[in-house]
Motif scaffolding. Structure first.
Motif, mmCIF file in Angstrom:
data_model
loop_
_atom_site.group_PDB
_atom_site.id
_atom_site.type_symbol
_atom_site.label_atom_id
_atom_site.label_comp_id
_atom_site.label_asym_id
_atom_site.label_seq_id
_atom_site.Cartn_x
_atom_site.Cartn_y
_atom_site.Cartn_z
ATOM 1 N N LYS A 8 -14.957 22.982 -11.118
ATOM 2 C CA LYS A 8 -16.107 23.189 -10.227
ATOM 3 C C LYS A 8 -15.672 23.800 -8.903
ATOM 4 C CE LYS A 8 -18.940 19.541 -12.174
ATOM 5 N NZ LYS A 8 -19.512 18.217 -12.004
ATOM 6 N N VAL A 9 -14.553 23.331 -8.383
ATOM 7 C CA VAL A 9 -14.023 23.880 -7.129
ATOM 8 C C VAL A 9 -13.612 25.334 -7.333
ATOM 9 C CG1 VAL A 9 -12.137 23.718 -5.450
ATOM 10 C CG2 VAL A 9 -13.328 21.643 -6.196
ATOM 11 N N LEU A 10 -12.941 25.615 -8.446
ATOM 12 C CA LEU A 10 -12.536 26.986 -8.760
ATOM 13 C C LEU A 10 -13.765 27.892 -8.900
ATOM 14 C CD1 LEU A 10 -10.282 28.998 -9.403
ATOM 15 C CD2 LEU A 10 -10.423 28.252 -11.799
ATOM 16 N N PHE A 11 -14.794 27.397 -9.584
ATOM 17 C CA PHE A 11 -16.039 28.146 -9.758
ATOM 18 C C PHE A 11 -16.644 28.488 -8.383
ATOM 19 C CE2 PHE A 11 -20.587 28.586 -10.257
ATOM 20 C CZ PHE A 11 -20.738 29.288 -11.449
ATOM 21 N N MET A 12 -16.748 27.501 -7.519
ATOM 22 C CA MET A 12 -17.336 27.732 -6.186
ATOM 23 C C MET A 12 -16.468 28.658 -5.351
ATOM 24 S SD MET A 12 -19.230 24.157 -5.119
ATOM 25 C CE MET A 12 -17.728 23.301 -4.802
ATOM 26 N N ALA A 13 -15.157 28.516 -5.458
ATOM 27 C CA ALA A 13 -14.258 29.393 -4.699
ATOM 28 C C ALA A 13 -14.379 30.835 -5.176
ATOM 29 C CB ALA A 13 -12.818 28.907 -4.823
ATOM 30 N N GLN A 14 -14.443 31.039 -6.491
ATOM 31 C CA GLN A 14 -14.601 32.394 -7.024
ATOM 32 C C GLN A 14 -15.943 32.981 -6.600
ATOM 33 O OE1 GLN A 14 -14.030 32.096 -11.266
ATOM 34 N NE2 GLN A 14 -11.806 32.249 -11.094
ATOM 35 N N ALA A 15 -17.005 32.201 -6.699
ATOM 36 C CA ALA A 15 -18.333 32.679 -6.299
ATOM 37 C C ALA A 15 -18.346 33.065 -4.822
ATOM 38 C CB ALA A 15 -19.397 31.614 -6.582
ATOM 39 N N ALA A 20 -18.340 37.178 -0.592
ATOM 40 C CA ALA A 20 -17.752 37.731 0.633
ATOM 41 C C ALA A 20 -17.319 39.183 0.440
ATOM 42 C CB ALA A 20 -16.565 36.876 1.076
ATOM 43 N N ILE A 21 -16.689 39.468 -0.679
ATOM 44 C CA ILE A 21 -16.226 40.836 -0.941
ATOM 45 C C ILE A 21 -17.426 41.773 -1.082
ATOM 46 C CG2 ILE A 21 -15.024 42.329 -2.593
ATOM 47 C CD1 ILE A 21 -13.208 39.850 -3.178
ATOM 48 N N TYR A 22 -18.464 41.321 -1.795
ATOM 49 C CA TYR A 22 -19.680 42.134 -1.955
ATOM 50 C C TYR A 22 -20.275 42.451 -0.576
ATOM 51 C CZ TYR A 22 -24.169 43.779 -3.747
ATOM 52 O OH TYR A 22 -25.263 44.551 -4.043
ATOM 53 N N MET A 23 -20.390 41.432 0.246
ATOM 54 C CA MET A 23 -20.994 41.598 1.570
ATOM 55 C C MET A 23 -20.156 42.551 2.429
ATOM 56 S SD MET A 23 -22.236 38.637 4.186
ATOM 57 C CE MET A 23 -20.581 38.154 4.565
ATOM 58 N N ILE A 161 -6.075 35.859 -13.314
ATOM 59 C CA ILE A 161 -6.989 35.944 -12.177
ATOM 60 C C ILE A 161 -8.166 34.985 -12.340
ATOM 61 C CG2 ILE A 161 -8.567 37.429 -10.889
ATOM 62 C CD1 ILE A 161 -6.744 39.784 -11.594
ATOM 63 N N PHE A 162 -8.790 35.025 -13.509
ATOM 64 C CA PHE A 162 -9.999 34.239 -13.779
ATOM 65 C C PHE A 162 -9.657 33.151 -14.782
ATOM 66 C CE2 PHE A 162 -11.265 38.626 -12.899
ATOM 67 C CZ PHE A 162 -12.045 38.432 -11.781
ATOM 68 N N ARG A 163 -9.482 31.949 -14.315
ATOM 69 C CA ARG A 163 -9.066 30.845 -15.174
ATOM 70 C C ARG A 163 -10.228 30.204 -15.914
ATOM 71 N NH1 ARG A 163 -3.806 30.520 -14.235
ATOM 72 N NH2 ARG A 163 -3.022 30.676 -12.143
ATOM 73 N N ILE A 164 -11.464 30.510 -15.519
ATOM 74 C CA ILE A 164 -12.619 29.974 -16.230
ATOM 75 C C ILE A 164 -13.429 31.135 -16.758
ATOM 76 C CG2 ILE A 164 -12.776 27.800 -14.970
ATOM 77 C CD1 ILE A 164 -14.933 29.067 -13.252
#
Length: 165
Positions: A8-15, A20-23, A161-164
């Motif tokens: 869940k933490v990884l999911f929120m960090a990736q999101a 941030a990158i999009y913005m 890079i993407f563990r989930i």
């Protein structure tokens, strides 16, 4: 239990990172990011739901914040962000299909929704079919071309890079 919390933490960090990158990309390239002819470089990130479902809320929040900070009209903030959310969700749905289908949902959703925003929120007098064409071309460049370049670069390292997913 601990593994679930870590996911869940990884999911929120990736999101959050994707938002941030999009913005940053949208605001950095603001002259190309808004208007009736636009190539939002940040829309290349709409390929990311192929790699992680965290990209869905990340892209939506990034677009929402970009539209707010970009000073867009309320209908644009709402419906422009929803166009990105729809595109991201359906890209995730197509993640196991042909990789060349992945950019289609954001291209189509923005091509259909954004011209109506331009017409009714900003009173752009151009014909809606013409704006569908101009927005569609911009989306093909950002999602289709740049997005597929990003896909190619990330796909090689997707497991690290993407563990989930």
């Amino acid at each position: 239990m601990k593994e679930s919390r870590n996911n869940k933490v990884l999911f929120m960090a990736q999101a959050a990172m994707i938002a941030a990158i999009y913005m940053v990309l949208t605001l950095l390239f603001a002259p190309f990011s808004y208007g009736e002819v636009q190539v939002r470089i940040s829309e290349a990130l709409t390929i990311l739901p192929v790699f992680t479902p965290a990209a869905i809320p990340g892209l939506f929040i990034g677009c929402l914040l970009s539209n707010i900070l970009g000073g867009m009209a309320l209908p644009d903030i709402i419906f422009g962000s929803l166009a990105t959310l729809i595109g991201a969700f359906f890209t995730w749905q197509l993640r196991h299909k042909n990789k060349f289908l992945a950019p289609l949902p954001p291209i189509v959703s923005n091509m259909i929704i954004v011209p109506f925003i331009l017409r009714y929120a900003y009173q752009v007098p151009l014909p809606i079919p013409f704006m569908m064409l101009t927005i569609g071309i911009g989306e093909v460049i950002s999602c289709g071309v740049l997005g597929m370049l990003l896909y190619t670069a990330l796909n090689k390292y997707r497991r690290t890079i993407f563990r989930i997913s």
